[in-house]
Motif scaffolding. Structure first.
Motif, PDB file in Angstrom:
ATOM      1  N   GLN A   1       0.859  -1.177   0.000  1.00 40.84           N
ATOM      2  CA  GLN A   1       0.000   0.000   0.000  1.00 40.84           C
ATOM      3  C   GLN A   1       0.898   1.230   0.000  1.00 40.84           C
ATOM      4  OE1 GLN A   1      -2.133  -1.598   3.594  1.00 40.84           O
ATOM      5  NE2 GLN A   1      -3.829  -0.595   2.533  1.00 40.84           N
ATOM      6  N   LEU A   2       0.360   2.341  -0.442  1.00 39.26           N
ATOM      7  CA  LEU A   2       1.132   3.577  -0.374  1.00 39.26           C
ATOM      8  C   LEU A   2       1.242   3.999   1.078  1.00 39.26           C
ATOM      9  CD1 LEU A   2      -0.348   5.619  -3.354  1.00 39.26           C
ATOM     10  CD2 LEU A   2       1.692   4.184  -3.307  1.00 39.26           C
ATOM     11  N   GLY A   3       2.434   4.305   1.505  1.00 39.69           N
ATOM     12  CA  GLY A   3       2.655   4.776   2.865  1.00 39.69           C
ATOM     13  C   GLY A   3       2.910   6.267   2.840  1.00 39.69           C
ATOM     14  N   LYS A   4       4.183   6.607   2.812  1.00 35.34           N
ATOM     15  CA  LYS A   4       4.569   8.018   2.759  1.00 35.34           C
ATOM     16  C   LYS A   4       4.080   8.694   1.478  1.00 35.34           C
ATOM     17  CE  LYS A   4       8.776   7.271   5.427  1.00 35.34           C
ATOM     18  NZ  LYS A   4      10.245   7.227   5.380  1.00 35.34           N
ATOM     19  N   GLN A   5       3.804   7.898   0.457  1.00 31.48           N
ATOM     20  CA  GLN A   5       3.370   8.454  -0.824  1.00 31.48           C
ATOM     21  C   GLN A   5       1.850   8.619  -0.911  1.00 31.48           C
ATOM     22  OE1 GLN A   5       5.030   5.539  -0.480  1.00 31.48           O
ATOM     23  NE2 GLN A   5       7.093   5.918  -1.208  1.00 31.48           N
ATOM     24  N   ARG A   6       1.156   8.455   0.198  1.00 34.36           N
ATOM     25  CA  ARG A   6      -0.308   8.533   0.206  1.00 34.36           C
ATOM     26  C   ARG A   6      -0.816   9.835  -0.416  1.00 34.36           C
ATOM     27  NH1 ARG A   6      -3.700   4.940  -0.002  1.00 34.36           N
ATOM     28  NH2 ARG A   6      -2.653   3.774   1.596  1.00 34.36           N
ATOM     29  N   PHE A   7      -0.042  10.890  -0.322  1.00 32.01           N
ATOM     30  CA  PHE A   7      -0.459  12.177  -0.897  1.00 32.01           C
ATOM     31  C   PHE A   7      -0.649  12.092  -2.412  1.00 32.01           C
ATOM     32  CE2 PHE A   7       4.123  12.263  -1.288  1.00 32.01           C
ATOM     33  CZ  PHE A   7       4.352  12.908  -2.495  1.00 32.01           C
ATOM     34  N   LEU A   8      -0.094  11.046  -3.045  1.00 34.17           N
ATOM     35  CA  LEU A   8      -0.249  10.865  -4.491  1.00 34.17           C
ATOM     36  C   LEU A   8      -1.578  10.208  -4.873  1.00 34.17           C
ATOM     37  CD1 LEU A   8       3.331   9.594  -5.390  1.00 34.17           C
ATOM     38  CD2 LEU A   8       2.340  11.833  -5.892  1.00 34.17           C
TER      39      LEU A   8
END
Length: 168
Positions: A85-92
């Protein structure tokens, strides 16, 4: 056996292909740079858009390759191995989320290595086509093999080779 296998990867300085003795062709695509640990390779996106294959096995998340596969007009069957899953990249998610959901809707099957990933909201668009496929080899499988190598008479030892990053 009996299949033509091509492997597409990004992350090199110069695009090149090589034929291995086992018949697998590895196509390495140059990266223009990196963003959030992801190689940006427009040549990979273009190659996946043009490829003519019966089945494409795509590892996700991999936005560049996913965009190419989604733009492919040859309509190959798509199998996705979902790794994280997107972690730190969740803003994308506002940009990447629609791409990922479209890929999951198109996929004939989605493989996930853990129950947590099977239940991930990112896979809701693939409902009914998600399968649990844990990494590794079950020692029971080795025990059941006739002619088991003598070197495995003791405890099974496994080696993990990869990047040690927070989401793994």
């Amino acid at each position: 056996r009996g299949a033509d296998v091509d492997l597409y990867v990004a992350g090199v300085k110069h695009t090149r292909s090589e034929q291995r003795p086992d018949g697998v062709t590895i196509h390495r695509f140059a990266e223009a740079g990196r963003a959030l640990s992801m190689p940006l390779s427009w040549s990979l996106a273009e190659a996946t858009r043009r490829l003519d294959a019966d089945v494409v096995h795509l590892h996700s998340p991999n936005p560049i390759a996913e965009l190419g596969v989604l733009a492919n007009r040859n309509d190959p069957a798509v199998v996705v191995s979902f790794h994280a899953q997107l972690g730190k990249q969740r803003f994308l998610d506002p940009v990447y989320g629609p791409v990922q959901r479209r890929l999951m809707r198109r996929a004939r099957a989605v493989l996930a290595a853990s129950q947590m990933l099977v239940d991930a909201p990112e896979l809701s668009a693939a409902s009914g086509r998600v399968r649990l496929a844990p990494y590794g080899v079950s020692p029971r499988m080795l025990d059941a093999q006739p002619g088991r190598p003598r070197c495995l008479d003791g405890p099974l030892r496994l080696l993990f080779v990869g990047r040690l990053v927070y989401y793994k």
